[in-house]
Design a protein around this motif. Structure first.
Motif, mmCIF file in Angstrom:
data_model
loop_
_atom_site.group_PDB
_atom_site.id
_atom_site.type_symbol
_atom_site.label_atom_id
_atom_site.label_comp_id
_atom_site.label_asym_id
_atom_site.label_seq_id
_atom_site.Cartn_x
_atom_site.Cartn_y
_atom_site.Cartn_z
ATOM 1 N N SER A 249 74.805 34.347 -7.102
ATOM 2 C CA SER A 249 74.166 35.538 -7.679
ATOM 3 C C SER A 249 72.750 35.740 -7.140
ATOM 4 N N LYS B 103 71.397 22.732 -10.654
ATOM 5 C CA LYS B 103 72.677 22.938 -11.331
ATOM 6 C C LYS B 103 72.935 24.411 -11.652
ATOM 7 N N GLU B 104 71.881 25.191 -11.775
ATOM 8 C CA GLU B 104 72.033 26.598 -12.165
ATOM 9 C C GLU B 104 71.997 27.569 -10.991
ATOM 10 N N VAL B 105 71.922 27.045 -9.768
ATOM 11 C CA VAL B 105 71.933 27.911 -8.586
ATOM 12 C C VAL B 105 73.349 28.427 -8.353
ATOM 13 N N SER B 106 73.476 29.708 -8.059
ATOM 14 C CA SER B 106 74.781 30.294 -7.766
ATOM 15 C C SER B 106 74.642 31.392 -6.728
ATOM 16 N N SER C 86 64.249 32.801 -9.251
ATOM 17 C CA SER C 86 64.456 32.528 -10.675
ATOM 18 C C SER C 86 65.566 31.511 -10.926
ATOM 19 N N CYS C 87 65.443 30.352 -10.250
ATOM 20 C CA CYS C 87 66.416 29.271 -10.422
ATOM 21 C C CYS C 87 65.741 28.091 -11.121
ATOM 22 N N PRO C 88 66.061 27.833 -12.389
ATOM 23 C CA PRO C 88 65.409 26.743 -13.123
ATOM 24 C C PRO C 88 65.767 25.352 -12.609
ATOM 25 N N SER C 89 66.985 25.181 -12.083
ATOM 26 C CA SER C 89 67.428 23.869 -11.619
ATOM 27 C C SER C 89 68.524 24.025 -10.575
#
Length: 336
Positions: free
Chosen positions: A332, A327-330, A322-325
């Motif tokens: 978590s 930049k939003e990967v973490s 569930s990673c849209p991009s």
């Protein structure tokens, strides 16, 4: 041509150099330096693999992420994926002259460009750099990585990279004790902070410092003007008993993320490996040994197919976490 065909051809071309094991855990290629393996017992190369395998994803499938954005912008370049070709060179020393040095460099540089990303070209004994820089000249885009030589010689090579159209230059400081260079009689050694500052001041290009494994030295390099840092133990090829790169990456990211571009390498074989590095703080990753397989198994087309494979695997891994991009990967997305 399919990636499986590339691997089959590479296995024949690299017979006696690389086994192209079904699981590339670096166990079969300890002590193969010069060559493609790890130094000494191979423990550092194995640690890169094992550190990656120790991380587990949290799979998520109840969401609406169907077309994740894997594009990134680095060094003023829009890249189709957060993957850059590592500087792999030394055709005569490491690959027994089974491919011409210029052809090896061209396969890396042009294969990367055709896949929408960029590659690094390497340095080494004798006239090796003069040969690899030819590929960069022909492409007009790429990154030149220079061994930690005497300062005046490094700056001379930076000028060559500028003229060839490099988008960045770098120093692989983890080559300070590289056996290939030592045996050639050419100087390599640690880089002083004073020399690093002079290098950064000598060019308008971003300067990449590759071979950082501690938070302290990451901060030192960033403070000295490094535009990018590569967390790397040189593929486990310079010193035994180093930790896996991804195990030290989060701590380094906590100190320099946002100050300098943060790259990392060490055991990347799949798109899910790429995602783990991004989750742990890297802006992009370097891929090395698989690029060799691509080049020997299919030239620039083989290298392009590698990048396309990694991109496809990365997209799937992002959908299933569930990673849209990018930049939003973490972190978590990883099991604690």
């Amino acid at each position: 041509m399919k990636w499986e065909d590339v691997l089959g051809r590479a296995r024949e071309a690299l017979k006696g150099i690389c086994n192209l094991c079904p699981i590339c855990d670096m166990k079969a290629c300890a002590s193969r330096v010069p060559g493609i393996g790890g130094i000494g017992t191979g423990s550092s190369a194995k640690n890169n693999y094992e550190a990656l395998r120790s991380l587990r994803f949290k799979m998520k499938t109840l969401h609406d992420v169907t077309e994740p954005d894997i594009n990134v912008e680095l060094f003023g370049q829009k890249l189709a994926m957060p993957v850059i070709g590592a500087a792999v060179a030394g055709a005569a020393i490491n690959f027994k002259d089974r491919m011409n040095e210029v052809d090896l460099a061209k396969a890396q540089v042009f294969g990367a460009l055709e896949a929408g990303t960029i590659a690094m070209i390497g340095d080494g004994p004798g006239d090796l750099y003069d040969k690899t820089i030819e590929a960069l000249k022909g492409a007009g885009k790429g990154i030149a990585i220079i061994k930690p030589r005497k300062l005046d010689e490094m700056i001379r090579r930076i000028r060559m990279a500028e003229e060839a159209g490099a988008v960045a230059v770098g120093v692989d400081v983890d080559a300070a004790g590289l056996v290939n260079m030592r045996r050639s009689g050419e100087y390599v050694g640690p880089l002083s902070l004073g020399a690093l500052r002079k290098i950064c001041e000598s060019t308008k290009l971003p300067v990449i410092i590759k071979g950082i494994m501690t938070e302290e030295e990451a901060v030192m390099a960033s403070d000295a003007g490094a535009g990018a840092i590569v967390v790397s133990n040189h593929g486990g090829r310079v010193l035994d008993d180093l930790p896996g790169t991804i195990s030290v990456l989060p701590g380094i990211a906590s100190k320099v993320k946002g100050r300098s571009i943060l790259l990392a390498d060490g055991g990347v074989r799949s798109g899910s490996d790429v995602l783990k590095f991004i989750a742990c703080g890297a802006d992009a990753v370097l891929v090395g040994r698989p690029v060799v397989w691509g080049a020997f198994g299919g030239g620039k087309e083989g290298v392009r197919l590698l990048y396309e494979k990694l991109a496809d695997e990365l997209r799937i891994a992002m959908i299933l976490t569930s990673c849209p991009s990018i930049k939003e990967v973490s972190m978590s997305i990883l099991q604690s």
